[in-house]
Enzyme design. Sequence first.
Site, PDB file in Angstrom:
ATOM      1  N   ARG A  36      -0.767   5.627  -7.188  1.00 57.55           N
ATOM      2  CA  ARG A  36      -1.520   5.756  -7.614  1.00 57.55           C
ATOM      3  C   ARG A  36      -1.999   7.265  -7.782  1.00 57.55           C
ATOM      4  NH1 ARG A  36      -6.286   1.801  -4.744  1.00 57.55           N
ATOM      5  NH2 ARG A  36      -4.938  -0.110  -4.019  1.00 57.55           N
ATOM      6  N   LYS A  42     -11.376  -7.056 -10.840  1.00 55.86           N
ATOM      7  CA  LYS A  42     -12.213  -7.276  -9.310  1.00 55.86           C
ATOM      8  C   LYS A  42     -12.927  -6.451  -9.154  1.00 55.86           C
ATOM      9  CE  LYS A  42      -7.020  -7.994  -7.668  1.00 55.86           C
ATOM     10  NZ  LYS A  42      -5.602  -7.081  -7.159  1.00 55.86           N
ATOM     11  N   CYS A  57       3.447  -2.273   2.560  1.00 59.16           N
ATOM     12  CA  CYS A  57       2.760  -1.546   1.939  1.00 59.16           C
ATOM     13  C   CYS A  57       3.722  -1.184   1.230  1.00 59.16           C
ATOM     14  CB  CYS A  57       1.855  -0.496   2.688  1.00 59.16           C
ATOM     15  SG  CYS A  57       1.348   0.949   1.647  1.00 59.16           S
ATOM     16  N   ARG A  94       2.729   1.335  -1.665  1.00 61.62           N
ATOM     17  CA  ARG A  94       1.919   2.190  -2.230  1.00 61.62           C
ATOM     18  C   ARG A  94       2.374   3.072  -2.689  1.00 61.62           C
ATOM     19  NH1 ARG A  94      -0.075  -2.020  -1.409  1.00 61.62           N
ATOM     20  NH2 ARG A  94      -0.763  -3.470  -2.123  1.00 61.62           N
ATOM     21  N   ARG A 115       0.461   7.738  -3.761  1.00 59.52           N
ATOM     22  CA  ARG A 115      -0.314   8.220  -4.384  1.00 59.52           C
ATOM     23  C   ARG A 115      -0.421   9.781  -4.345  1.00 59.52           C
ATOM     24  NH1 ARG A 115      -2.288   4.455  -0.352  1.00 59.52           N
ATOM     25  NH2 ARG A 115      -3.761   3.031  -0.992  1.00 59.52           N
ATOM     26  N   ASP A 126       2.157  26.386  39.309  1.00 57.96           N
ATOM     27  CA  ASP A 126       1.302  26.662  40.196  1.00 57.96           C
ATOM     28  C   ASP A 126       2.116  27.554  41.111  1.00 57.96           C
ATOM     29  OD1 ASP A 126      -1.583  26.685  41.582  1.00 57.96           O
ATOM     30  OD2 ASP A 126      -0.055  26.067  42.845  1.00 57.96           O
TER      31      ASP A 126
END
Length: 565
Positions: free
Chosen positions: A73, A214, A314, A316, A318, A525
């Site tokens: 994308r 779509k 997945c 994809r 970008r 401590d």
Amino acid sequence: MRLLARHAIRLLGQENSAGEVASLSRGAIRLKATTGYLNLATASVQPLEPEKQVLRKNSPLTDSFGRHHTYLRISLTERCNLRCDYCMPAEGVPLQPKNKLLTTEEILRLARIFVEQGVRKIRLTGGEPTVRRDIVEIVAQMKALPELEQIGITTNGLVLTRLLLPLQRAGLDNLNISLDTLKRDRFEKITRRKGWERVIAGIDLAVQLGYRPKVNCVLMRDFNEDEICDFVEFTRNRPVDVRFIEYMPFSGNKWHTERLISYKDTLQIIRQRWPDFKALPNGPNDTSKAYAVPGFKGQVGFITSMTEHFCGTCNRLRLTADGNIKVCLFGNKEFSLRDAMRDESVSEEQLVDLIGAAVQRKKKQHADAAPRLHHHLHPYSYHHAYHTSRLQLQARNYSQLTHVDGQGKAQMVDVGAKPSTTRLARAEATVQVGEKLTQLIADNQVAKGDVLTVAQIAGIMGAKRTAELIPLCHNISLSSVKVQATLLKTEQSVRLEATVRCSGQTGVEMEALTAVSVAALTVYDMCKAVSHDICITNVRLLSKSGGKRDFQREEPQNGIVTEVE
């Protein structure tokens, strides 16, 4: 070459050091394996022919879980011609300087490189991609790439009646249109612009030209939930795919889950009107769960990124308008290909290596680091999340969390049906104390007393009080708690290890982790009067057994100097 190394270091993130860029040899970046992403379970993938398996395995677009990325994308712009009130203020948002954005030539070059490496589908997004004057030319040039199979666009549809025919002639294969309401007045209220009729006309034109568009609709409670059935009805006579997208309930600094309408809730609403609303087959990489009313020309899909993620399949990647590669929509890591591409010393082969290194950093799923909120959200906050490149937030994935119900409310897990077995867990922590304190502890000269013995006792006490400290943690009857404190003189540190055992219906890893954490705090401590440069680190589970999922970490290689049992 130094610049390339800096790019790689930036990619590795703050948790890694420059030393993890092991070498740059013949233009290839070799990253040292780091515990935490190479030891994760490999996700299942579709079987391939042996020769294709080898090609995919060696591809820079295949990640460490075997997912081969064939879908890119590309955000062409940050600008938009709408002012949706959940995206930006009415006056708009500050945009990056033009010289920070990719040029047309750079976009086309990166598209070619990705296609040569295995990308077969490109979707052009924004902002709003149709505000670019050269959108038709970009589509035409990408369509000419020999191995590219599909090119699509995601748009708000305002100018489709003017641009769609030229885009089709240029080679546009598919079309996504963002539309959250079928009511004209509501459209103008939410977008602060007129144009609803043009969007509907654009959808109808797409159908006339042979597309099956779509229509992406973000569902929000108290906004458009009353239109769910209207959108389904929209598919009766139109061959369109209406896709309901679960609202990402983030606003400002807070999660507003009350606006989220889950996929299952939506499905129930639709089936009250159409009881025969049925599921359809889905492809291996589909993000949408497909359904249809029998007899309708179109169909309905559900994108369930909030309640049922689809990370395992997945494929994809970008590319943002300013040239950053994002391997996950929900991730906050971005890596600039623009800077590397504009450096004349970086070859195309090295650019491919950088892309491959970015892909290797992709996590198994976007919720594996717990639902964190990141501070630098892109101004275009939601609707364009599916085609805006810089949304930086981690999704709450309620369906995968055991201590919350489907609405995100806290609940204690019921373990009554589990079998009673012998459960064992081991955990460790390290306290870096420095040279002076190391000697004082070894000589038992710390003013507050025997540091190692007191830490050991504190750890045992902490394990027994875990249910009072950790919300929703079961109160377990422990059969054994052992805490070992070891002074490592060479490392100038105290190593703490806890082993906890019980016979019961739930595990004891939290008890083991609490034991070493309390023991480590006790060391601090007792030693803080001498120095505040004490660092508690490496608190982690070593192993657990007896439950549904056993776990074993590779044993630490520490030399034992002093031991208290």
